[in-house]
Design a protein around this motif. Structure first.
Motif, PDB file in Angstrom:
ATOM      1  N   LYS A 165      43.399  97.360  66.464  1.00  0.00           N
ATOM      2  CA  LYS A 165      42.323  96.687  65.728  1.00  0.00           C
ATOM      3  C   LYS A 165      42.478  95.172  65.815  1.00  0.00           C
ATOM      4  O   LYS A 165      41.486  94.447  65.989  1.00  0.00           O
ATOM      5  CB  LYS A 165      42.327  97.136  64.267  1.00  0.00           C
ATOM      6  N   ILE A 166      43.732  94.678  65.691  1.00  0.00           N
ATOM      7  CA  ILE A 166      43.966  93.237  65.808  1.00  0.00           C
ATOM      8  C   ILE A 166      43.590  92.762  67.208  1.00  0.00           C
ATOM      9  O   ILE A 166      42.916  91.740  67.382  1.00  0.00           O
ATOM     10  CB  ILE A 166      45.444  92.893  65.512  1.00  0.00           C
ATOM     11  N   GLU A 167      44.037  93.516  68.206  1.00  0.00           N
ATOM     12  CA  GLU A 167      43.757  93.136  69.589  1.00  0.00           C
ATOM     13  C   GLU A 167      42.260  93.127  69.876  1.00  0.00           C
ATOM     14  O   GLU A 167      41.753  92.253  70.591  1.00  0.00           O
ATOM     15  CB  GLU A 167      44.479  94.085  70.547  1.00  0.00           C
ATOM     16  N   LYS A 168      41.545  94.076  69.286  1.00  0.00           N
ATOM     17  CA  LYS A 168      40.090  94.128  69.487  1.00  0.00           C
ATOM     18  C   LYS A 168      39.416  92.910  68.891  1.00  0.00           C
ATOM     19  O   LYS A 168      38.497  92.340  69.476  1.00  0.00           O
ATOM     20  CB  LYS A 168      39.542  95.410  68.860  1.00  0.00           C
ATOM     21  N   GLN A 169      39.878  92.500  67.718  1.00  0.00           N
ATOM     22  CA  GLN A 169      39.300  91.309  67.076  1.00  0.00           C
ATOM     23  C   GLN A 169      39.596  90.051  67.879  1.00  0.00           C
ATOM     24  O   GLN A 169      38.750  89.158  67.985  1.00  0.00           O
ATOM     25  CB  GLN A 169      39.849  91.153  65.656  1.00  0.00           C
ATOM     26  N   LEU A 170      40.803  89.968  68.454  1.00  0.00           N
ATOM     27  CA  LEU A 170      41.195  88.779  69.205  1.00  0.00           C
ATOM     28  C   LEU A 170      40.653  88.780  70.630  1.00  0.00           C
ATOM     29  O   LEU A 170      40.485  87.718  71.237  1.00  0.00           O
ATOM     30  CB  LEU A 170      42.725  88.665  69.247  1.00  0.00           C
ATOM     31  N   GLY A 171      40.442  89.967  71.160  1.00  0.00           N
ATOM     32  CA  GLY A 171      39.956  90.085  72.539  1.00  0.00           C
ATOM     33  C   GLY A 171      41.050  89.926  73.570  1.00  0.00           C
ATOM     34  O   GLY A 171      40.764  89.659  74.748  1.00  0.00           O
TER      35      GLY A 171
ATOM     36  N   ASP B 135      43.790  91.757  57.292  1.00  0.00           N
ATOM     37  CA  ASP B 135      44.591  92.402  56.254  1.00  0.00           C
ATOM     38  C   ASP B 135      46.066  92.065  56.463  1.00  0.00           C
ATOM     39  O   ASP B 135      46.599  92.188  57.574  1.00  0.00           O
ATOM     40  CB  ASP B 135      44.376  93.912  56.340  1.00  0.00           C
ATOM     41  N   SER B 136      46.729  91.646  55.393  1.00  0.00           N
ATOM     42  CA  SER B 136      48.136  91.248  55.508  1.00  0.00           C
ATOM     43  C   SER B 136      49.020  92.412  55.930  1.00  0.00           C
ATOM     44  O   SER B 136      50.064  92.214  56.568  1.00  0.00           O
ATOM     45  CB  SER B 136      48.635  90.664  54.177  1.00  0.00           C
ATOM     46  N   GLU B 137      48.630  93.650  55.594  1.00  0.00           N
ATOM     47  CA  GLU B 137      49.420  94.805  56.017  1.00  0.00           C
ATOM     48  C   GLU B 137      49.388  94.969  57.541  1.00  0.00           C
ATOM     49  O   GLU B 137      50.376  95.365  58.164  1.00  0.00           O
ATOM     50  CB  GLU B 137      48.886  96.079  55.344  1.00  0.00           C
ATOM     51  N   TYR B 138      48.252  94.629  58.119  1.00  0.00           N
ATOM     52  CA  TYR B 138      48.144  94.688  59.581  1.00  0.00           C
ATOM     53  C   TYR B 138      49.037  93.604  60.199  1.00  0.00           C
ATOM     54  O   TYR B 138      49.701  93.849  61.214  1.00  0.00           O
ATOM     55  CB  TYR B 138      46.686  94.489  60.016  1.00  0.00           C
ATOM     56  N   LEU B 139      49.012  92.412  59.606  1.00  0.00           N
ATOM     57  CA  LEU B 139      49.855  91.322  60.105  1.00  0.00           C
ATOM     58  C   LEU B 139      51.331  91.692  59.988  1.00  0.00           C
ATOM     59  O   LEU B 139      52.129  91.416  60.893  1.00  0.00           O
ATOM     60  CB  LEU B 139      49.587  90.037  59.316  1.00  0.00           C
ATOM     61  N   LYS B 140      51.689  92.310  58.864  1.00  0.00           N
ATOM     62  CA  LYS B 140      53.082  92.717  58.662  1.00  0.00           C
ATOM     63  C   LYS B 140      53.502  93.750  59.705  1.00  0.00           C
ATOM     64  O   LYS B 140      54.621  93.717  60.221  1.00  0.00           O
ATOM     65  CB  LYS B 140      53.252  93.278  57.248  1.00  0.00           C
ATOM     66  N   THR B 141      52.591  94.667  60.021  1.00  0.00           N
ATOM     67  CA  THR B 141      52.880  95.675  61.043  1.00  0.00           C
ATOM     68  C   THR B 141      53.115  95.016  62.392  1.00  0.00           C
ATOM     69  O   THR B 141      54.063  95.349  63.115  1.00  0.00           O
ATOM     70  CB  THR B 141      51.716  96.676  61.156  1.00  0.00           C
ATOM     71  N   PHE B 142      52.257  94.058  62.736  1.00  0.00           N
ATOM     72  CA  PHE B 142      52.397  93.359  64.022  1.00  0.00           C
ATOM     73  C   PHE B 142      53.724  92.601  64.091  1.00  0.00           C
ATOM     74  O   PHE B 142      54.458  92.690  65.082  1.00  0.00           O
ATOM     75  CB  PHE B 142      51.237  92.384  64.226  1.00  0.00           C
ATOM     76  N   VAL B 143      54.052  91.848  63.041  1.00  0.00           N
ATOM     77  CA  VAL B 143      55.280  91.047  63.034  1.00  0.00           C
ATOM     78  C   VAL B 143      56.512  91.949  63.128  1.00  0.00           C
ATOM     79  O   VAL B 143      57.463  91.658  63.871  1.00  0.00           O
ATOM     80  CB  VAL B 143      55.346  90.170  61.764  1.00  0.00           C
ATOM     81  N   THR B 144      56.482  93.058  62.408  1.00  0.00           N
ATOM     82  CA  THR B 144      57.619  93.981  62.434  1.00  0.00           C
ATOM     83  C   THR B 144      57.802  94.593  63.820  1.00  0.00           C
ATOM     84  O   THR B 144      58.921  94.693  64.338  1.00  0.00           O
ATOM     85  CB  THR B 144      57.430  95.097  61.385  1.00  0.00           C
ATOM     86  N   LEU B 145      56.701  94.984  64.441  1.00  0.00           N
ATOM     87  CA  LEU B 145      56.786  95.567  65.778  1.00  0.00           C
ATOM     88  C   LEU B 145      57.241  94.525  66.801  1.00  0.00           C
ATOM     89  O   LEU B 145      58.013  94.839  67.720  1.00  0.00           O
ATOM     90  CB  LEU B 145      55.432  96.148  66.190  1.00  0.00           C
ATOM     91  N   ALA B 146      56.795  93.289  66.622  1.00  0.00           N
ATOM     92  CA  ALA B 146      57.194  92.220  67.542  1.00  0.00           C
ATOM     93  C   ALA B 146      58.697  91.995  67.498  1.00  0.00           C
ATOM     94  O   ALA B 146      59.316  91.647  68.511  1.00  0.00           O
ATOM     95  CB  ALA B 146      56.456  90.932  67.195  1.00  0.00           C
ATOM     96  N   LYS B 147      59.306  92.213  66.336  1.00  0.00           N
ATOM     97  CA  LYS B 147      60.738  91.982  66.186  1.00  0.00           C
ATOM     98  C   LYS B 147      61.560  93.228  66.519  1.00  0.00           C
ATOM     99  O   LYS B 147      62.614  93.144  67.149  1.00  0.00           O
ATOM    100  CB  LYS B 147      61.035  91.513  64.760  1.00  0.00           C
ATOM    101  N   GLU B 148      61.086  94.389  66.083  1.00  0.00           N
ATOM    102  CA  GLU B 148      61.830  95.632  66.302  1.00  0.00           C
ATOM    103  C   GLU B 148      61.646  96.183  67.721  1.00  0.00           C
ATOM    104  O   GLU B 148      62.560  96.800  68.290  1.00  0.00           O
ATOM    105  CB  GLU B 148      61.384  96.689  65.287  1.00  0.00           C
ATOM    106  N   LYS B 149      60.437  96.002  68.268  1.00  0.00           N
ATOM    107  CA  LYS B 149      60.098  96.475  69.623  1.00  0.00           C
ATOM    108  C   LYS B 149      60.306  97.985  69.777  1.00  0.00           C
ATOM    109  O   LYS B 149      60.620  98.478  70.860  1.00  0.00           O
ATOM    110  CB  LYS B 149      60.934  95.723  70.676  1.00  0.00           C
ATOM    111  N   ASN B 150      60.100  98.681  68.643  1.00  0.00           N
ATOM    112  CA  ASN B 150      60.325 100.127  68.651  1.00  0.00           C
ATOM    113  C   ASN B 150      59.441 100.764  67.589  1.00  0.00           C
ATOM    114  O   ASN B 150      59.575 100.468  66.403  1.00  0.00           O
ATOM    115  CB  ASN B 150      61.799 100.408  68.368  1.00  0.00           C
ATOM    116  N   TYR B 151      58.530 101.618  68.031  1.00  0.00           N
ATOM    117  CA  TYR B 151      57.575 102.234  67.120  1.00  0.00           C
ATOM    118  C   TYR B 151      58.270 103.093  66.060  1.00  0.00           C
ATOM    119  O   TYR B 151      57.866 103.114  64.900  1.00  0.00           O
ATOM    120  CB  TYR B 151      56.569 103.084  67.904  1.00  0.00           C
TER     121      TYR B 151
END
Length: 287
Positions: free
Chosen positions: A38-44, A2-18
């Motif tokens: 969920k992303i991490e579970k899919q990637l392992g 889901d692109s919303e999940y990807l957007k969440t990951f990218v934003t967190l990677a840049k902001e580094k703040n929940y």
């Protein structure tokens, strides 16, 4: 993914703040956590190295970030293309030589708009530029004089015209019924822009009669050329339909040898025609 999940990951990677990510995406911190897990579970693999003070990308996270950004960018480009295609399917971009009124092209287009209610954008350019616009898909159709690139275009004959000598009313040749090009050898010529197809046609016509025309003025605006001819600055060679019929200060006389040009409605031969494009082609053919 889901692109919303990807957007969440990218934003967190840049902001580094929940907290900042939650505020910018208008979701709860728990939702952020669930999406990342969920992303991490899919990637392992773990995408972040977490502690109580910071959130940092793991070596797997850096790899995933590169591709996540590309996927989001491609999604935006895809959506933009689809939006453009939807608009394009309900509209047309039509190119034309500048003499759009003299050849009735503008009337044909406005009548088609009235009949169909579609949106049409009109571009006026010289024939050479119109061929380039068709090649680069910047217009759907183009009314072109003396088509050069016949290999890639489909052509529908639209109009023909012939070259006339345009002289001041008091010119010593003004009473002739026809004029040989050779009779104009000593004249000053006022022509359409250098390098244009009408200009090249006139120059080649003179060359075929054994002389190079003395061109003292060029202009895209036909009315300027006609006004200067009427004032006695020189003579011109123009297509018959471009010569103002109401002017009493000039005369237009057929030339020998007779030179005719054709205007065609052109479109790319490999074009995947929509229903709207087929309607316009049928309209022009049956006018």
């Amino acid at each position: 993914m889901d692109s919303e999940y990807l957007k969440t990951f990218v934003t967190l990677a840049k902001e580094k703040n929940y907290t900042q990510v939650a505020d910018s995406l208008y979701i709860s911190q728990s939702s952020i956590t669930k999406r990342i897990q969920k992303i991490e579970k899919q990637l392992g693999v773990n995408l972040f190295n977490r502690n109580t003070k910071s959130v940092e990308l793991s070596k797997y996270g850096y790899i995933y970030l590169e591709y996540a950004e590309k996927i989001l960018q491609l999604e935006q480009e895809c959506l933009k293309k689809i939006d453009q295609a939807v608009v394009h399917d309900n509209s047309l971009i039509i190119g034309s030589i500048p003499s759009i009124g003299q050849y009735g092209i503008s009337k044909e287009i406005t009548n088609f708009i009235k009949d169909t209610g579609v949106e049409i954008k009109i571009i006026t350019e010289p024939s050479g530029k119109l061929e380039n616009l068709l090649h680069s898909n910047q217009c759907d159709f183009a009314f072109i004089r003396e088509v050069k690139d016949r290999k890639y275009f489909k052509r529908i004959p639209y109009a023909k015209d012939q070259t006339m000598a345009v002289l001041p009313k008091n010119h010593h040749l003004a009473n002739l019924r026809k004029i040989s090009i050779s009779q104009l050898e000593k004249e000053f010529f006022l022509l359409e822009p250098k390098g244009s197809r009408p200009y090249n046609l006139c120059v080649n016509l003179c060359k075929s009669s054994g002389f190079l025309p003395n061109v003292v003025y060029t202009d895209r605006q036909i009315e300027n050329i006609v006004d200067l001819v009427a004032d006695g600055m020189g003579i011109s060679l123009l297509m018959s339909k471009l010569v103002p019929k109401e002017s009493s200060r000039i005369v237009a006389i057929p030339v020998e040898p007779t030179v005719s040009t054709s205007i065609s409605l052109c479109y790319m031969s490999d074009e995947n025609l929509t229903d709207l494009k087929r309607k316009f082609i049928a309209y022009i053919k049956n006018r």
